[in-house]
Structures are given as structure tokens and as C-alpha cells.
Design an enzyme around this catalytic site. Structure first.
Site, short mmCIF file in Angstrom:
data_model
loop_
_atom_site.label_atom_id
_atom_site.label_comp_id
_atom_site.label_asym_id
_atom_site.label_seq_id
_atom_site.Cartn_x
_atom_site.Cartn_y
_atom_site.Cartn_z
N TRP A 658 0.83 -1.22 0.00
CA TRP A 658 0.00 0.00 0.00
C TRP A 658 0.85 1.25 0.00
O TRP A 658 0.38 2.34 -0.31
CB TRP A 658 -0.96 0.01 1.19
CG TRP A 658 -0.35 0.25 2.55
CD1 TRP A 658 0.77 -0.34 3.05
CD2 TRP A 658 -0.81 1.15 3.55
NE1 TRP A 658 1.02 0.12 4.32
CE2 TRP A 658 0.07 1.03 4.67
CE3 TRP A 658 -1.87 2.03 3.65
CZ2 TRP A 658 -0.09 1.77 5.84
CZ3 TRP A 658 -2.03 2.77 4.83
CH2 TRP A 658 -1.14 2.64 5.91
N GLU A 797 0.10 -3.00 12.62
CA GLU A 797 0.24 -4.46 12.51
C GLU A 797 0.65 -5.12 13.82
O GLU A 797 0.82 -6.34 13.86
CB GLU A 797 1.25 -4.78 11.40
CG GLU A 797 0.70 -4.49 10.01
CD GLU A 797 1.69 -3.83 9.08
OE1 GLU A 797 2.76 -3.40 9.56
OE2 GLU A 797 1.39 -3.72 7.89
#
Lengths: 1098, 310
Positions: A658, A797
Site C-alpha cells: 500500500w 500491525e
């Protein structure tokens, strides 16, 4: 960097004392020299340097005469056959200790010119003499003594036929003499070597050869009919006198003139028969030299120095003045302004990988790390070609960019000795990344073992004009004349490439498993002054030139390589493309190649530079960022995108995340739309694979992969063994699905900024619709009346498998809303195309209505006291005070361990803050403020994507000091050696994030349907911020200054657009310059003035 | 990074020199010294330094160097100051390694090193294999070959530079290398230009950690001027107090020798980690000295010294 000394007399200072030097300070018309110990150290030596010197001297009409004891074959093997045939006419070889003379005809063919023929009686007498000497020694001492019979007109009596003394080098003559003397005396031969010589002379007379020539090289006593003096006599009679060369124009060189063991050296006969000649000895001469011999010492290397000096003297004597360098060599000088350059003044092995990353030159197709021109063991030289992926043969292996063959290999040899950087004397190696011109320059200077200084200046670039081309220019300068050799080649490829085709024009390799091709077509030239030298010799793929370098004549290597990538079904095309590109480069010539590249960079900077006044670090960091952003893009290739480290390192395997859409693309969207479009088309071309991925997981629409390589398949490694030894499953490949909305966001941003309807109709809309369809299938309806997205990973994350990640949910809702907006837009403006799309995608009204429902009822996340909850349950996690861990040398998940991190409120990177940055208008000001203030102290910044996003949001909130802190943190990611990340490649997303922090943050630029809006907040130290942006084909120059905060907008290109500064709006016409400033206690914006003329930018 | 295989030095048959003082404690260094000598294809040399003259055969008998395995071992006896004699003996260019015990006959209560060992450790320029005598490091346990060596690093370039001889020795031993990077909470990241740090940003662990491990190995090679031997040098990360973590990971990995870089002269207050590991480390220590300045630092903070020692 200091220039090597170039004054010719400087050489002579280093040699013999003054009086002796004077004798050598002129050109000689003939050079008579001994072979073993003078011209070569031994018979195994490669005499390349000597050959180069000989070629040069012969070409200058100097006569060269070898006088040797050995036979012609030995000289030919090392020397004659390598001398250019057309030059050999002036070469004479006197062999077998004065018994033969060989010359060459005009075609370079060998001719026997003279031979002393022994009568049978003389031949028998020689044998009898040798055997009588041997027997006498044996009788008295019992020593074993050998005889070499098979020599023309002579016999050799071996006084030390022992294995360890079978082939003693000349440099060990002292030790050899001691060994021979000791052997003889120990056996009772008290007179030593001298007595053997006297005995030999006596026995020669006794056997009827009173004129026998008796010499010794210590190991042997030689008795023969001729000696080197006979050779000189022949040369005088048949060469010097007919050519009118007086003896004082003759240089005689040997290594054994002085007495050894009581007898004259074997070369002394050269001196005796050449009275008036200048005689030099390069030997050790342990017992001194006879009067008239200049003892230089230094062996063959010193002799070659003499020859090199002779070349230089003859060139000057012939009026061969140095040629001026070609004008394009001026490109070797880097840009002067500090803000346009990045410097690395030394070579430090410990930081070499970091330097290589930063100093990469690239053009979106080819990336070349900034390794030394001649790599060391600490180097990781690397050329990467975008899209050249292969998958290793290993379980669970994922595709990775394959290193392309290294086209930059070279070896520089001075007088036969390769120049090595490791262990070099007085090494200076400076590299400069010339940001303005998009090239890497280096200036390398060192001394070799003989004290010569060589300077190598180079540049390299990956062409911004013709992306298949990479260019290296390298200029060599020496401070003394010397035989030089330059070899260049393409290094044998990585083991993931197999050679498919090799011709003189092009070489093609194929990836082992994916069958992709890469073709390289090199073109190399060495320029002496303004003219190319003769083409190189080629052997085993190595192109080589040898020449005599002189201080006043630099030479320049120009190496161009055309690199083309091809697909599996495309075995021929890349070779053709490479050959064609090389031909174009050759036709253009170096000057045009350079000029066009520099011009292309100038155009990129014109469109996309950012100037920051008052903050040197920020300006330097910004230019570095923009340099790498420009280097990473290739508007011409829709089949590749930009990996996490672009083309600057192998790390991240070339995979696309991304990072590209969210962090990198905005810079291109606003300054280089073609580059943005190509990257988005890569997503479009991989849409079918994204659809298959969604289907595979039980969803509809298109799910883009978290990590993508060439095909668009999900290629995230499934696990990692972390450095604590634990196997960590990697769930991003299945759970980090927000990337699908991120791609859609970039598509929409591109459309909004460019108005590229063609793209929207033919690619963008389909991406938006199919990603929306994915989200509609991904959500679950629950009893609370909301749709939820469970079990995902957001940008943070550290927390995996979470429910209702706010970033994911809101971006999904936005994706659905935007798809509906584009559907309405197409239905209204392009109904035919809309009908086609609906049919192709099987989109019903009911489905669109369902999207609307999902978007409206998709759980947006809890908001408590204005703070958006990052995911369900986040507020209940353990609060951690990150300040308690400062100073900190590791990411927070290392400090806490993964389990505790997961149970804590420690955030890896901007998550809610990222959401604020992307969808600023969607949240009320108090939510933006509260959420940022809540998450900022909880963020550990364990990702390089984080600081820039925090800078952007902090700047928009007006907290410019905090924003500036994060800007400097972002710059440090690659440029500060203490970050521990730079060696693996440039963090291209952080560079894109930096541009966003400054333009979208400090300048507060936002897209509006009618144009662009600005809401600037500049740090107090920034005196000015200037940049350009594009909008719908227009180009707007933005100039923001302080005291008072003033914005000046100038429309450089295109039709009028609406601009907004604070609460002011204005329609800006082409060429118009509009200024407003913040004034008064209320801080409101006021129009200053505008002038409908184009103002020159500062 | 591709490099030629490491070598101890140019000696075709390097010497492993074991220094003894006649005590049973010191003699426990003999088996491991013999094993290392065999492993590197070298020869064992025994140096006994005594206060008064004594014959080599007597010493050999006193040390139990009898029987076929020991009779060919040359025993050199010297009289004088043991530190000076031992250090002088290590000046022989063929000496690849000095083996001695942390203490011999005497050790002051509360000390971790005997006075001779301490002075030798503080001054020796050769690698030293320092063996702790006694049951904790019993004769049988330490007589095994050295097959796995752990190198704890803290990223300091000075430390890494000192490791060249150890890497060369490890290459000759054929040992596998574990590299342990220790993060101590509260310690600031190193700011040395040529130093190695943990990555501040781990964007994607599946990519970052393998590449970082590779970079650690390459960085060690670049600083030490030697390649890291073994087919798969592994890099580990531990967090916590350095000596505890090094001991823990070394025990867990069952390493045969632990490399420690001495970066101080071991004056009082210095070398905390090193001395701790010499006392409580799970295996013999392989010591090398960093190139120290002639003028010894006097005011360096203990924490920094301790980190460098690790």
C-alpha cells in the site's frame, strides 16, 4: 580532491641522483636490453605491460633490441607474439647469448638475420671443456655437478643441481651466490665460484678454444663461442651504423653488470661493446656496478618505468601535444550548491551498504546501487530491472526481483598490477549524488605500490530519457607515465539467471522459473582526448585496452548499456530492443546522451521541486526524497509498480505494498501524472487476479494482494523466523485487506487531481466498482444494526485479527460511497460506457442499493470523547507509557515482546491518524484533534511510514513544532546512519510521505472539486516554502512566506482554476499571480493583491 | 558477501599454547587446549612458569602428561614473572591461541579472575581461551571440540573490528557462528557512524528481519576484515541485561565458546559484563582485545564500557 602531480620532472625526482638522472632525461633512438631479470622477473610472468610499452615505443620509431641468453621461443612466448605485427619491424631479438639475431618483416613475420654456426670441432671442444670442469670438481669434492648440453654454441655447467635451486629468481641472486659458495667450500673447493671460472678458462685454452666466452649466472658456469657482446657488435654493424644512430643515442639496460663471485656480470659485455651508450642496471647488484653504469635497481618494474618515461619523452619530442578532453567530460564536475548534492567524502567499509542505497541511480526501469567503481568485499553492487521477478525453488518461496548482471565491472591495471581499493595507499574516495542532474559522481585517488598516483573520476546515470540506457563515464589520470590496462565486462549473472544467448552485440539471460528475459547490449569506448581510441580487444567477454598513460593526457571510458526486459513468450524482442537502443545511443553520442538526460531531470525538477528556506536539513532531505521519487517512476511501463525499496536494494524482494498508492503516488499525481497513471494501470492489469483472490477467500469483487510482484498474486511470505528464534506467522497476506480501499483511494485521488476521464472510463471506474463489491461482500450484518468487518489487520500491525478496525471500516465505507459516486457520474456523463461496465461486471440496481445500505450502516468505530477507537476493544487494552522506554534502541514490539504488545495500546504506526490524513474532511475538528492527541503518544513508530503521517496531521492541526520534529524524523530514516535501516534500500514511501507532510501538511493543500485549497502552517524557522503542483493539466506555483504568513499563487499553465486560501476563494487565470496574507488578531486571510502577469519564481 | 575462507594466520601449523602454573586447577585447561589444537590442525605447546628452575620432565610428570597422548607434547619451563613470560611467549607469530584458566593456585576471595589471568587478559594481543576450572566447567565437558561459537555484539564498530582474529580462528576450527545482538532497555541507540544498530523501523518483519540478519553478518565482515565462517551464521536478538541474556542464549544454543571483546584494561569499575560472563558464563570464553588507545580511559561511564565488553 588533490590533482595528481603532472609536472614531468616530478618523476625524475623519485629516481636516481641528479647527475645520473640527467643522462636519462632525453629520448633514446634505440634501447638494448637484457631479458631475464631486466625485462621480466621470470618466464611465467605476464608481460602485458611490457608489450604495451614496446608497442608505444615502436610506434614512435624507437628500435628495441632484446639481448638474452635464452632461445627465441622463450622470448616469443612472453613477448614477441603479443607485439603488434605491424610494429615488429623495429624489434630485434638477439638470443642464445650472442649466437643468433632475429628480426621481423613488414608483416611481422619472423626472420633469422644472423647465426654463429659452430664447427663440429668447436662443438666437441665445448663438451669436452664442460665435462673436464665437472670431472675436476667431482674429483676434488665429490659434488654432483650437472651439464646442460642442448644450448646453441655453449654448455652450461650447473654448480648446484638441487631441486630448491632449480629455477632461482634473479631477485635471489645474493642467496644463490651464498648457497653456491657454501656448497663448494663445504666440499673443499676453497676458491669458490671464481676458481671454477678460472679453471674453465684454463681448460678451454687447453682444449683448443682460447677465445671461449666464459660467463656465469652464479648457478651455472657457461662456456661458449659467443656472448652478449657479440650481439651488440652485430647490432652496431647492422642497425646502428646503417640507421645513423650514434651510441650516445642508445640506452642499454641490464641487471647483472657488477661482479658476482669474482667475475664480471653477464650483462657487462653489453656495456663493453657499446662505449658511449647510456647504461643502466635495474638489478640488485650486490657487489656494485662498473664505472659508467647507472645503478637504478628496482628490477623489471623500474625498467618499465624507464620505457614509459621514454614514451612520454618521445611523444613530446615528436610534438604530440596532449589532446584536450572532450567537452562532455565537464559533466564529471558535480553541482556546486550544497542543497543539490549528497556527499560521502570517504570509503568506510562499515557503512558501505548504506551509502550504496542512498546513492542509487535509477529511472524506474533500471536501478544501480551506488557501489564503488571497483567493488570491494564490503560492497553489494547491484543492478535491478523492474519486473524481472523469479521464484526460487524452495518451499513456500515467493517471487523476488532477480539481480541483473552487473554491467559496471572494471579492472584498472598499472604496470601489470591491478589497482585494489582494499589496502590501498593514501586512498581517497569521494562520492557525490548530483540530485539536480540525476547522476552519481565519484572521485577516487590512490597511490600504487610503486608510488604512482592514479585518479579516477566517474559518473553514472540511468537515463531519464531512454530508460533502457544506463551510462558510465570514467576518466583516468596518472602522475607518471605508466603502462595501463583497462578491462570492462558484465559480471556473470546471479544464479537465478541462465545465459540464453550471447553474441558480440547482445547477451540475453532468462530467469530460471518464470522465463523472463533480460537483454544487455553494451557499447564501450575509450577516448583519448576528443577521439575514441582503437576498439578494445575482446576475450571471454572482457573488453580491454592497453596504452601508455601520461600525466598530461587523461583518458575517458564511456560505457553505455542498453537493458531490456522481456516476458516468457517474448524471447526475441528484448534483444532487439536492447540492440536498437544501443544503436540510438551510439548515434546520439555522449554529449547528446548527457544533455538530454540532464534536460529531462531539469524538467522534472521544474514540475516537482520543493524549496524550503531556513531549514537546511529539511531542504536537503526533501531534495533527496524527490530525487528518489523521480528515480523510482517509469511512466512508460504499466506492467510494473514501485516496490517498497524501489530499485535501490534487494530488500522487500521488489514487492509492492500500500506504500505505493498511499504514500508515493500523491507526489506523482500532483507533479507527474503519467507516472501515477502507469502505477495505477499496473493495478488495473492485475485486477483479474485480485478478483480471483477475492473469490478464493469466499468474497466477491476484487481483493488486492497485500504484497504483489509481477502477476498481482498474493506473495506475502507466510511466516518469518524472527531474531529471537521464534517462527512468527505473517497474517497480513490474508487479513490486511485495507489495501483494497487504498488502491481505490489512489484511483479516485488521481481522477480528482487530473480529470483523466480516459483513465476513469477504461480502468479507474472498474477498480472502484470491483473494490466496492469486495467490501460489500466482506462485511457481516449483525444484531446491533450495523455491518461489521471482523478479523482484519489495520495499518497498526502490532494488533492482528482485530474487529472493526476504524481505518478499514471507514475506508471501506468511503470505497463504497465513491463507487456509487462514480457510478452516478458515468451514468450521467458516459451512459454508454456505464452500460458496458454494468454488463461486464453484472452490476444490478439492487446491488448498488445494497452498497449504499452497507456504506451507510458500516460500523464506523466507537468515538469516545472525540477519540475514534482504533478497533473494537482497543480502549480496554493495557496503557503503556512509551516515554518510560526512552532512550530506546529497538522497536516497541521487541521491547515488550509480541504478546504483551498485542495486549497493549502501543500502536505500530499511524492508523487512526492515517485515517485522519486521508479523509480529513470526514471528521469534525474536535475528533481530529482529540484522536491525534490520543494516539500520537501511544504510537511507537515501528514503521517508516509513521513519522511522515504524523507530521502531516500535526501540521494541519497547527502544531508545527511537533510536525517539524516528525519531518526531521522522516528525513533521518535514510540519511541518519543510526537508524539501522538504510543499508537495505531507500524507504521510498517515507520519501513520498515527506512530500505529503510538507505540501499537504505545512502548506495544507487539499483537493476541491473546483480546484485546490491551501491552509498553511509554517514552522517558525522556515522563511519560505515554494513548490509547484498540477491540477487538471494546469500548473500552479505556490509560494508561502512568513511574517506575515503570505501565500502567492501563480497559474503557470492551463486554463483558470479556483483556488482557496483559508476562507478566501479566487478564480486564478493563466499567468495570473494572486497573493493573500494572514492578518490581524483574528488571523483571517486577506487578499493582498494580484497581477495578471507571470512573475518569475525565486 | 563473498570472501575467501578465513585463516588463523599464515602459520601452516599454528600453536595452541596452554599456560600452567603447576596447579590442578590450571591443568584443567589442558584437555580443551589439546582438543582445539587437534581441531585446527595445529600443535599443542605447554608453558610452565615457575618461581624456580625445574626440569620439563619433572613438570610433565607432575602434570600427569604421561602416556602416549602426552609424551610428544613439548613442555617449556620458564622462570620468572608468569605474566611477562606468558605474554612474551605469545609473541611467537605461530601462536594462534593462548589457553589458560581463570585462576590457578590462588584467587582472592570475591575476585572473578586470578591475578595472573587478569593481567594477561588486560594486556594480551592474541586471542585467549579462558577456561573456568572446577566442577562447573568440568574436564570432560570442556574437552569437547569447539563446534559452535557465539559472538555477542552490541553494534560498536570498535568491538566488531576486534573480531577478525576470532573469525579467522573460528574458520580454522570449522565452527558454526551464532551472533547475538543484545538490546538493553534504557540504553540509547549507538550513534557511531560505522556502528550497527537494530532497525528502528520494521515495516514488514517478514522482510526486515531476514535482511537485517544478513546485514549484521555483512557488517561484521566489513568491520572485522574477515568473513564469518560456517555455512549459515545465525543472528539472534535478545532483550535484557547483557550478561544475563548472553549467558541465557549461550546455554540455550549449547555453544562451546563465547567470544568476548575486552575493550578496557579491566580497571576497577570496568568490564562488568566481561567479568560477569567469565564467572557465570555457561562455557569457556574466547577473549580478544579491542585496539585500545595508549592512554587508558579513566572517566568513561561504566555502562558504556560494559556494553562494549559484551
Amino acid at each position: 580532491m588533490e590533482q595528481p602531480r603532472s609536472h614531468p620532472e616530478a618523476t625524475e625526482d623519485a629516481g636516481s641522483p641528479g647527475a645520473e638522472r640527467a643522462a636519462l632525461r632525453r629520448p633514446f633512438r634505440a634501447i638494448i636490453f637484457d631479458w631475464d631479470g631486466t625485462a621480466v622477473a621470470d618466464r611465467r610472468e605476464h608481460a602485458d605491460a611490457l608489450v604495451t610499452l614496446a608497442d608505444a615505443l615502436l610506434a614512435l620509431d624507437v628500435w628495441l633490441v632484446v639481448v638474452t641468453g635464452t632461445h627465441y621461443g622463450n622470448i616469443d612466448r612472453q613477448f614477441c607474439r603479443f607485439v603488434k605485427p605491424e610494429l615488429r619491424q623495429r624489434l630485434l631479438v638477439c638470443t642464445n647469448r650472442g649466437s643468433e639475431v632475429f628480426g621481423f618483416d613488414a608483416a611481422g613475420r619472423l626472420e633469422a638475420r644472423w647465426q654463429r654456426t659452430a664447427t663440429p670441432e668447436e662443438d666437441r671442444a665445448l663438451t669436452r671443456i664442460a665435462e673436464a670442469v665437472r670431472d675436476a670438481i667431482r674429483q676434488r669434492t665429490g659434488l654432483e655437478v650437472g651439464i646442460v648440453y642442448d644450448r646453441l654454441n655453449r654448455r652450461k655447467i650447473d654448480l648446484i643441481p638441487l631441486p630448491e635451486w632449480a629455477d632461482p629468481p634473479k631477485a635471489q641472486i645474493g642467496a644463490l651466490l651464498a648457497a653456491v659458495e657454501a656448497r663448494l667450500r663445504a666440499a673443499g673447493w676453497t676458491g669458490g665460484l671464481a676458481e671454477v671460472i678460472h679453471l674453465t678458462a684454463d681448460l678451454a685454452a687447453a682444449h683448443g678454444l682460447p677465445d671461449a666466452r666464459i660467463t656465469s649466472d652464479v648457478k651455472h658456469i657457461e662456456v661458449g663461442l659467443t656472448d652478449k657482446g657479440d650481439a651488440v657488435n652485430w647490432i652496431r654493424a647492422h642497425l646502428l651504423e646503417p640507421q645513423g644512430i650514434p651510441l650516445h643515442d642508445v640506452l642499454v639496460a641490464g641487471d647483472e653488470f657488477g661482479p658476482i663471485g669474482g667475475v664480471s656480470g653477464s650483462d657487462d659485455r653489453l656495456r663493453e661493446e657499446a662505449p658511449g651508450a647510456v647504461v643502466v642496471s635495474v638489478g640488485a647488484e650486490p657487489n656494485g656496478v662498473p664505472p659508467g653504469v647507472l645503478h637504478l635497481g628496482g628490477g623489471p618494474a623500474r625498467f618499465r618505468e624507464l620505457l614509459a618515461e621514454q614514451v612520454w619523452r618521445w611523444r613530446r619530442a615528436r610534438g604530440l601535444t596532449p589532446q584536450p578532453p572532450p567537452p562532455w567530460v565537464a559533466a564529471l564536475s558535480p553541482v556546486a550548491e550544497p542543497a543539490w548534492r549528497l556527499d560521502e567524502p570517504t570509503y568506510l567499509p562499515a557503512i558501505e551498504h548504506r551509502v550504496e542505497s542512498r546513492f542509487t541511480v535509477a529511472n524506474g526501469l533500471v536501478g544501480v546501487r551506488g557501489s564503488l567503481d571497483q567493488p570491494t568485499a564490503a560492497s553489494r553492487p547491484l543492478t535491478l530491472v523492474a519486473g524481472l521477478f523469479d521464484t526460487p525453488n524452495a518451499p513456500l518461496a515467493v517471487p523476488a526481483l532477480v539481480p541483473a548482471p552487473d554491467w559496471l565491472r572494471l579492472r584498472i591495471t598499472l604496470d601489470g598490477q591491478p589497482l585494489e581499493i582494499e589496502g590501498a595507499n593514501d586512498l581517497r574516495y569521494a562520492r557525490t549524488l548530483d540530485l539536480r542532474r540525476g547522476m552519481l559522481l565519484s572521485d577516487w585517488c590512490q597511490r600504487d605500490a610503486a608510488g604512482r598516483t592514479v585518479r579516477v573520476r566517474s559518473l553514472r546515470f540511468a537515463s531519464q530519457v531512454e530508460r533502457t540506457l544506463a551510462v558510465q563515464m570514467l576518466q583516468l589520470t596518472v602522475d607518471r607515465p605508466v603502462a595501463m590496462r583497462l578491462e570492462v565486462w558484465i559480471e556473470a549473472p546471479h544464479d537465478r539467471l541462465v545465459l540464453e544467448r550471447a553474441t558480440p552485440d547482445v547477451t540475453v539471460w532468462r530467469t530460471v522459473n518464470t522465463g523472463r528475459r533480460v537483454a544487455m547490449a553494451p557499447f564501450v569506448q575509450l577516448w583519448l582526448g576528443s577521439d575514441p581510441m582503437a576498439p578494445p580487444t575482446f576475450r571471454d567477454g572482457v573488453a580491454a585496452w592497453s596504452w601508455v598513460a601520461t600525466p598530461d593526457q587523461p583518458v575517458t571510458l564511456l560505457r553505455t548499456v542498453a537493458i531490456a526486459r522481456g516476458e516468457r513468450a517474448d524471447p526475441v524482442v528484448p534483444a532487439r530492443r536492447a540492440i536498437a537502443a544501443r544503436a540510438r545511443a551510439r548515434d546520439a553520442g555522449p554529449e547528446e546522451l548527457l544533455a538530454r538526460h540532464v534536460q529531462a531531470w531539469a524538467e522534472r525538477w521544474e514540475e516537482g521541486d520543493v524549496q524550503i528556506e531556513g531549514d537546511e536539513m529539511a531542504q536537503r532531505g526533501m531534495r533527496y526524497a524527490l530525487y528518489h521519487l523521480i528515480s523510482a517512476a517509469n511512466p512508460a511501463d504499466e506492467r510494473v509498480s514501485i516496490g517498497a525499496r524501489a530499485l535501490t536494494g534487494e530488500a522487500y524482494l521488489g514487492h509492492v505494498f500500500w506504500d505505493t498508492e498511499i504514500f508515493v503516488l500523491p507526489y506523482y499525481i500532483f507533479t507527474w501524472p503519467a507516472a501515477a497513471r502507469a502505477a495505477l494501470m499496473y493495478r488495473y492489469h492485475t485486477l483479474p487476479v485480485a478478483r480471483a483472490r477475492a473469490q478464493q477467500l469466499g468474497y466477491r469483487g476484487a481483493l488486492f494482494p497485500w504484497e504483489s510482484a509481477d502477476t498481482g498474486e498474493e506473495v506475502t511470505p507466510p511466516f518469518v523466523v524472527n531474531p529471537t528464534g521464534r517462527v512468527i506467522p505473517i497474517l497480513s497476506g490474508t487479513l490486511e485487506q485495507h489495501i483494497t480501499a487504498d488502491v481505490a483511494y489512489a484511483v479516485w485521488q488521481y481522477w480528482q487531481a487530473t480529470g483523466d476521464l480516459h483513465f476513469l472510463l477504461n480502468a479507474g471506474a472498474e477498480i472502484l466498482l470491483d473494490t466496492a463489491r469486495f467490501w460489500a461482500s466482506r462485511v457481516t450484518w449483525e444484531e446491533d444494526g450495523y455491518y461489521h468487518i471482523r478479523n482484519v489487520i489495520g495499518p497498526d500491525e502490532y494488533h492482528d485479527g482485530v474487529d472493526d478496525n476504524a481505518f478499514t471500516n471507514v475506508m471501506a465505507a468511503w470505497n463504497l460511497e465513491t463507487a456509487l459516486e462514480v457510478a452516478a457520474l458515468l451514468a450521467q456523463r458516459r451512459p454508454a460506457r456505464w452500460a458496458e461496465l454494468r454488463q461486464a461486471l453484472d452490476l444490478s440496481d439492487a446491488e448498488l442499493a445494497h452498497w449504499r445500505t452497507v456504506a451507510a450502516r458500516l460500523f464506523p468505530g466507537r468515538i469516545v470523547d472525540g477519540v475514534i477507537e482504533q478497533f473494537a476493544g482497543f480502549f480496554d487494552l493495557e496503557p503503556i507509557d512509551l516515554r518510560a522506554f526512552e532512550p530506546r534502541a529497538a522497536p516497541m514490539d521487541v521491547m515488550l515482546g509480541p504478546e504483551r504488545t498485542r495486549r497493549s495500546q502501543v500502536v505500530k504506526q499511524a492508523d487512526v491518524v492515517m485515517l485522519l490524513a486521508l479523509l480529513w474532511e470526514r471528521f469534525p475538528p474536535h475528533v481530529r484533534e482529540a484522536s491525534f492527541r490520543y494516539y500520537e503518544p501511544r504510537t511507537g513508530h515501528g514503521s517508516s511510514l509513521s513519522p511522515a503521517t504524523h507530521a502531516l496531521v500535526a501540521a494541519r492541526l497547527g502544531d508545527v513544532d511537533l510536525a517539524l520534529h516528525y519531518v526531521h524524523e522522516t528525513i533521518a530514516i535514510d540519511l541518519d546512519d543510526a537508524m539501522g535501516n538504510a543499508a537495505l534500500g531507500v524507504h521510498i514511501a517515507a520519501q513520498g510521505g515527506l512530500w505529503q507532510a510538507v505540501v499537504l501538511g505545512f502548506a495544507g493543500m487539499r483537493l476541491r472539486p473546483f480546484g485546490l485549497a491551501f491552509d498553511p502552517h509554517l514552522p517558525a524557522t522556515w522563511r519560505a516554502l515554494r513548490f509547484s503542483v498540477g491540477w487538471h493539466g494546469r500548473r500552479l506555483d505556490v509560494d508561502i512566506t512568513q511574517d506575515p504568513l503570505t501565500v502567492t499563487l501563480t497559474l503557470r499553465r492551463g486554463r483558470s482554476l479556483m483556488v482557496e486560501v483559508g476562507d478566501l476563494t479566487h478564480r486564478l487565470s493563466h499567468g495570473e499571480c494572486w497573493t493573500c496574507h494572514r492578518d490581524g488578531p483574528d488571523g483571517r486571510w486577506k487578499e493582498s493583491h494580484y497581477e495578471p502577469v507571470t512573475r518569475a519564481r525565486g | 558477501m563473498s570472501r575467501s575462507p578465513a585463516r588463523v594466520d599464515d602459520a601452516a601449523c599454528p600453536i595452541v599454547l596452554v599456560a600452567l602454573d603447576g596447579s590442578p586447577a590450571a591443568a584443567t585447561a589442558l584437555p580443551i587446549a589439546a582438543a582445539v589444537a587437534r581441531q585446527i590442525g595445529g600443535r599443542l605447546g605447554v608453558l610452565h612458569v615457575a618461581a624456580r628452575a625445574v626440569s620439563a620432565p619433572d613438570i610433565a610428570r607432575a602434570l600427569g602428561l604421561t602416556g602416549p597422548d602426552w609424551e610428544s607434547i613439548p613442555v617449556r619451563v620458564e622462570v620468572g614473572d608468569p605474566v611477562e613470560r606468558i605474554l612474551r611467549a605469545t609473541e611467537d607469530p605461530d601462536v594462534a591461541l593462548l589457553v589458560l584458566t581463570t585462576h590457578g593456585r590462588e584467587i582472592t576471595s570475591g575476585e572473578r579472575l586470578g591475578s595472573v589471568a587478569r593481567r594477561i587478559v588486560a594486556r594480551a594481543m592474541r586471542p585467549i581461551l579462558l577456561v573456568r576450572p572446577g566442577p562447573a566447567a568440568g574436564k570432560e565437558a570442556i574437552a569437547a571440540e569447539i563446534r559452535r561459537i557465539m559472538i555477542p555484539v552490541d553494534g560498536s564498530e570498535v568491538t566488531l573490528r576486534a573480531l577478525g582474529p576470532v573469525l579467522a580462528l573460528a574458520g580454522r576450527l570449522g565452527a558454526e557462528i551464532d551472533i547475538l545482538y543484545v538490546v538493553e532497555p534504557g540504553r540509547a541507540p549507538r550513534r557511531e557512524r560505522g556502528g550497527m544498530t537494530l532497525p528502528r523501523y520494521v515495516d514488514q518483519p517478514q522482510h526486515e528481519w531476514p535482511e537485517w540478519a544478513r546485514e549484521v553478518v555483512d557488517h561484521l565482515c566489513a568491520c572485522a576484515g574477515q568473513c564469518v565462517p560456517g555455512r549459515h551464521p545465525r543472528v539472534f536478538l535478545a532483550r535484557g541485561e547483557a550478561s544475563d541474556q548472553i549467558a541465557r542464549v549461550a546455554a540455550a544454543r549449547q555453544v562451546d565458546a563465547l567470544v568476548l571483546v575486552r575493550s578496557s584494561r579491566l580497571e576497577p569499575g570496568h568490564g562488568r559484563v566481561l567479568l560477569s560472563l567469565l564467572t557465570s558464563g555457561p562455557c569457556p570464553a574466547l577473549l580478544v582485545g579491542a585496539n585500545l588507545p595508549v592512554a587508558e580511559p579513566t572517566a568513561a561511564p561504566e555502562r558504556a564500557e560494559a556494553a562494549a565488553d559484551a
